[in-house]
Design a protein around this motif. Structure first.
Motif, PDB file in Angstrom:
ATOM      1  N   LEU A  36     108.835 175.335   0.561  1.00 39.03           N
ATOM      2  CA  LEU A  36     110.058 174.769  -0.025  1.00 39.03           C
ATOM      3  C   LEU A  36     111.005 174.308   1.081  1.00 39.03           C
ATOM      4  O   LEU A  36     111.515 173.188   1.055  1.00 39.03           O
ATOM      5  N   ARG A  37     111.196 175.175   2.086  1.00 40.97           N
ATOM      6  CA  ARG A  37     112.118 174.839   3.181  1.00 40.97           C
ATOM      7  C   ARG A  37     111.634 173.603   3.946  1.00 40.97           C
ATOM      8  O   ARG A  37     112.408 172.696   4.236  1.00 40.97           O
ATOM      9  N   GLU A  38     110.334 173.607   4.227  1.00 42.02           N
ATOM     10  CA  GLU A  38     109.764 172.496   5.001  1.00 42.02           C
ATOM     11  C   GLU A  38     109.964 171.173   4.255  1.00 42.02           C
ATOM     12  O   GLU A  38     110.398 170.177   4.821  1.00 42.02           O
ATOM     13  N   GLN A  39     109.686 171.206   2.938  1.00 41.00           N
ATOM     14  CA  GLN A  39     109.808 169.983   2.153  1.00 41.00           C
ATOM     15  C   GLN A  39     111.271 169.601   1.953  1.00 41.00           C
ATOM     16  O   GLN A  39     111.624 168.421   2.017  1.00 41.00           O
ATOM     17  N   ALA A  40     112.131 170.614   1.756  1.00 41.18           N
ATOM     18  CA  ALA A  40     113.557 170.330   1.551  1.00 41.18           C
ATOM     19  C   ALA A  40     114.148 169.663   2.793  1.00 41.18           C
ATOM     20  O   ALA A  40     115.010 168.798   2.695  1.00 41.18           O
ATOM     21  N   ASP A  41     113.656 170.041   3.956  1.00 44.84           N
ATOM     22  CA  ASP A  41     114.126 169.421   5.194  1.00 44.84           C
ATOM     23  C   ASP A  41     113.717 167.950   5.266  1.00 44.84           C
ATOM     24  O   ASP A  41     114.395 167.143   5.866  1.00 44.84           O
ATOM     25  N   LYS A  42     112.561 167.638   4.615  1.00 44.23           N
ATOM     26  CA  LYS A  42     112.037 166.271   4.729  1.00 44.23           C
ATOM     27  C   LYS A  42     112.544 165.362   3.602  1.00 44.23           C
ATOM     28  O   LYS A  42     113.131 164.330   3.824  1.00 44.23           O
TER      29      LYS A  42
END
Ligand code: PLP
Length: 408
Positions: A71-77
């Motif tokens: 979730l964090r990785e995608q939210a950053d992108k």
């Protein structure tokens, strides 16, 4: 914090909710703040064992590290673009769903009821393509398929449909597990049935599994009559019953599969899987969703499936289930007047009581165990699928203690 401050915390949440949120739910006086695995903690810091899993949503428990990382990785992108562009997250999720179900294609939406709306549209298109003038979709009498008007119309439970005037026409309801009635309905509507839509285990009807014989007969009749067989696996999917999808217990595949709930581990997502023979039914411009299949939801759902499949979590469900059922039967032996039936599949369990189940569920909550009351007298139990035997034992000790306090 003092007792008074703690009780005022829940009181103020309750007061604001009741003032500003429509009263469509019958809530318990508890508000949760965070969760870890199978445990939830309320705003007062009290710990609970969560065997409701957000009604079959948090099948991996709460705060699973890999899901949070994804979730964090995608939210950053990127959260969202639109379905006017391609998305690698959407493509990857579709691929893993198809590879692990049956050949076909996926439509993404945001909830279970929406997935079922998609299934209704597919059934309608199927009727048009076959030239059926007055098509009928059959579902089960005790079924629950959602709260939007289409899904409500196909829901067999009258209490869900009543009070809204005329709903969508063209639905009728089969008595679950009654093969004679099934055959009668196919003969009554001969040439007019576009689809039969069913849950393999009727969750909101008290976790009532459809028998193998009934489902096999249903598959046979739908195939012979050119009707689609749609499985609503919104509650039974994603490992809950001991297979990734419940249909995999049976020697056949449905034509269409609807999913939601545990697919996103709590992040809203729904999906309709359409078998390859029927993917032509929905063409460009015939269906859509703004949020459906967005980058963030798809990344989280992909990670949910990746965690389940790579850790082989489903293979342990049958032995956990066996332990659970054995433990429940021991409890039933101690309280034969209270427990009339134990049923379900895998970790989708219904304990049928001789008394209203809500009071028992309330008492379990007091004692730090979250269960669910459904269909008046059924206690529904749905722990995370990666639960430990020790935690099942702890929870069942609480359940047993609560039952011991009941006079029947
Ligand atoms: C079998 C089944 N179908 C559909 C739904 C509706 O899903 P949602 O609440 O995500 O719209 C539910 C919800 O409980 C369900 O159990």
């Amino acid at each position: 914090m003092s007792e008074i401050q703690l009780s005022s915390k829940i009181e103020s949440i309750k007061e604001k909710t009741n003032k500003y949120v429509l009263g469509t739910y019958n809530r318990f006086d508890i508000a949760f703040e965070y969760g870890v695995g199978e445990l939830l903690f309320d705003v007062n810091g009290k710990q609970y064992i969560d065997f409701q899993s957000g009604i079959s949503v948090t099948n991996l428990g709460h705060s699973e590290a890999d899901i949070i990382d994804a979730l964090r990785e995608q939210a950053d992108k990127l959260f969202h673009t639109s379905n006017l562009f391609y998305s690698s997250e959407q493509a990857d999720l579709a691929e893993v769903l198809i590879v692990n179900s049956f050949p076909g294609k996926v439509f993404f939406c945001n909830s279970g009821t929406e997935a079922n709306e998609g299934a209704i549209k597919i059934a309608r298109r199927h009727a048009v393509s076959k030239g059926i003038k007055d098509p009928v979709v059959l579902t089960m009498k005790g079924s629950f398929h959602g709260r939007t008007t289409g899904a409500m119309s196909m829901t067999g439970q009258y209490k869900v449909r009543e009070g809204f005037g005329d709903l969508l026409p063209g639905f009728d309801y089969i008595e679950e597990n009654n093969i004679t009635h099934l055959i009668e309905m196919f003969s009554k509507y001969k040439g007019r049935i576009s689809a039969v839509i069913t849950e393999p285990v009727l969750g909101e009807y008290g976790v009532l599994p459809l028998s193998d014989e009934f489902l096999i007969q249903l598959r046979k009749l739908t195939a012979e009559n050119g009707a689609l067989l749609v499985f609503d696996e919104i509650q039974t999917g994603i490992g809950r019953t001991g297979k990734l999808f419940c249909f995999q217990h049976f020697p056949f595949t449905p034509d269409v599969l609807t999913l939601a709930k545990a697919l996103g581990s709590g992040f809203p997502i729904g999906a309709v899987i359409v078998g390859e023979k029927h993917t032509h039914l929905l063409q460009s411009g015939m269906h859509g969703s703004t949020f459906g299949g967005n980058h963030l939801a798809c990344k989280i759902a992909f990670e949910t499936l990746r965690v389940i499949l790579t850790r082989d979590l489903i293979s342990q469900v049958p032995s956990l289930s066996e332990f659970f059922f054995r433990r429940l039967r021991l409890i039933q032996n101690n309280f034969p007047n209270l427990i009339t039936e134990i049923r379900g599949k895998g970790l989708h369990i219904g304990v049928v009581l001789s008394i209203p189940s809500r009071e028992i569920v309330k008492e379990c909550l007091q004692n730090g165990l979250i269960l669910n009351s459904t269909n008046e007298k059924v206690v529904r139990i749905m722990p995370p699928i990666n639960i430990s035997i020790e935690r099942i034992e702890e929870a069942m000790t609480i359940f047993e203690t609560v039952l011991a306090g009941v006079n029947v």
